[in-house]
Design an enzyme around this catalytic site. Structure first.
Site, PDB file in Angstrom:
ATOM      1  N   SER A 147       0.846  -1.193   0.000  1.00 45.86           N
ATOM      2  CA  SER A 147       0.000   0.000   0.000  1.00 45.86           C
ATOM      3  C   SER A 147       0.886   1.250   0.000  1.00 45.86           C
ATOM      4  O   SER A 147       2.079   1.171   0.306  1.00 45.86           O
ATOM      5  CB  SER A 147      -0.862  -0.011   1.266  1.00 45.86           C
ATOM      6  OG  SER A 147      -1.537   1.215   1.407  1.00 45.86           O
ATOM      7  N   TYR A 191      -1.899  -0.317  10.366  1.00 49.41           N
ATOM      8  CA  TYR A 191      -2.015  -0.687   8.948  1.00 49.41           C
ATOM      9  C   TYR A 191      -0.768  -0.234   8.186  1.00 49.41           C
ATOM     10  O   TYR A 191      -0.237  -0.962   7.341  1.00 49.41           O
ATOM     11  CB  TYR A 191      -3.286  -0.057   8.375  1.00 49.41           C
ATOM     12  CG  TYR A 191      -3.632  -0.473   6.955  1.00 49.41           C
ATOM     13  CD1 TYR A 191      -3.816  -1.807   6.617  1.00 49.41           C
ATOM     14  CD2 TYR A 191      -3.811   0.490   5.961  1.00 49.41           C
ATOM     15  CE1 TYR A 191      -4.140  -2.173   5.307  1.00 49.41           C
ATOM     16  CE2 TYR A 191      -4.154   0.132   4.661  1.00 49.41           C
ATOM     17  CZ  TYR A 191      -4.313  -1.200   4.346  1.00 49.41           C
ATOM     18  OH  TYR A 191      -4.642  -1.562   3.055  1.00 49.41           O
TER      19      TYR A 191
END
Ligand code: NAD
Length: 275
Positions: free
Chosen positions: A159, A172
């Site tokens: 990501s 995250y």
């Protein structure tokens, strides 16, 4: 050549799109997901359109569940050639309410308000496990099939926040940084047996996971949603289809000398300093 491809998180928004695209290349697709119904729905769509797919229930955090899924895949199709580690995501318990900590936050009486000091280790652990262990375990189970075979590879999903952490989501961000790091480690580790390991680093895609963070009920953008668009030189969110061509490339012999790369697909987000 037709390959046997296992996709985890295949019932979800991004990986269902990738599974359908890979099936259109003539590959046999095993769609693994905790949500069997979602996986089966995508498999049915693929089969209806002339492809070959099965939906298989699997929890990427449980070795026994993955072993059972592997048995199903092997007996339906044979040995796995390609693994797409797509299952992943964030959790509210690993997320702060505000991007920046202010002294007065300590006395906030707003229900559910969460500072860094309130973050629940269980939430952090959940996010690290889902993204990192959820990539490592399926690799341990399915990469065994690839040893001694030609043309095998693994595709992880990292990501943007792996490069520079996004505000509010430390767990995250850290977990995806671990996925990028692991992609390089594994590429080196498997280099002598010809298993290539690469990753996509998607920018911002409007999906069910982040819709309420990025859009209001009337469909307009939240402040965070607008900030993302302002920081994305191409001025839009990604569409799941934007990930297809890079996925096909990394899973194909066309990228036979490419291993250990993490490719941003982000409309320029990671290249832009904001000035
Ligand atoms: P999604 O929530 O639509 O799909 C995730 C899927 O994973 C779901 O079908 C869910 O049932 C499944 N899943 C969850 N826990 C599981 C488990 N323990 N075992 C097996 N399956 C499990 O998410 P998405 O937006 O399509 O994201 C796919 C991947 O892309 C994730 O790794 C995510 O972190 C990553 N990603 C998404 C974005 C984005 O903007 N949406 C950006 C960058 C990276």
């Amino acid at each position: 050549m037709s390959k046997i491809i296992v996709v985890t998180g295949a019932g979800g928004v991004l990986c269902s799109t990738l599974a359908v695209a890979l099936s259109k290349q003539g590959h046999k697709i095993a769609l693994l997901d905790l949500n069997l119904e979602a996986a089966q729905e995508v498999a049915a769509k693929i089969n209806k359109n002339g492809g070959t797919a099965i939906g298989v229930k699997a929890n990427v955090l449980e070795k026994e569940s993955l072993e059972a899924a592997k048995k199903e895949v092997n007996s339906a199709f044979g040995l796995c050639d390609i693994l797409v580690n797509g299952a992943g995501g964030n959790h509210p318990l690993g997320t702060t309410s505000n991007p920046f900590f202010q002294q007065e936050d300590l006395s906030s009486t707003v229900e559910g308000f969460k500072t860094f000091f309130d973050l629940d280790p269980k939430g952090i652990e959940f996010v690290f496990n889902l993204n990192f262990i959820g990539t490592l375990l399926p690799t341990q189970i399915f990469a065994k099939d690839m040893v001694g075979k030609k043309g095998c590879s693994i595709l992880n999903i990292s990501s943007m926040n792996a490069y520079t952490p996004l505000t509010k989501i430390p767990a995250y961000s850290g977990a995806k940084a671990a996925v990028s790091n692991f992609t390089q480690w594994l590429a080196v580790h498997f280099s002598k047996v010809g298993i290539r390991v690469n990753a996509l680093a998607p920018g911002f895609f409007l999906t069910e996971q982040n819709r309420t963070l990025l859009t209001n009920e009337d469909g307009s953008l939240t402040q965070r949603g607008q900030q993302i668009i302002d920081q994305t030189p191409m001025g839009r969110y990604g569409e799941p289809e934007d990930l297809i061509s890079t996925t096909l490339y990394l899973c194909d012999e066309a990228s036979s000398f490419v291993t250990g790369v993490v490719i941003p697909i982000d409309g320029g987000f990671s290249a832009y300093s904001g000035v």
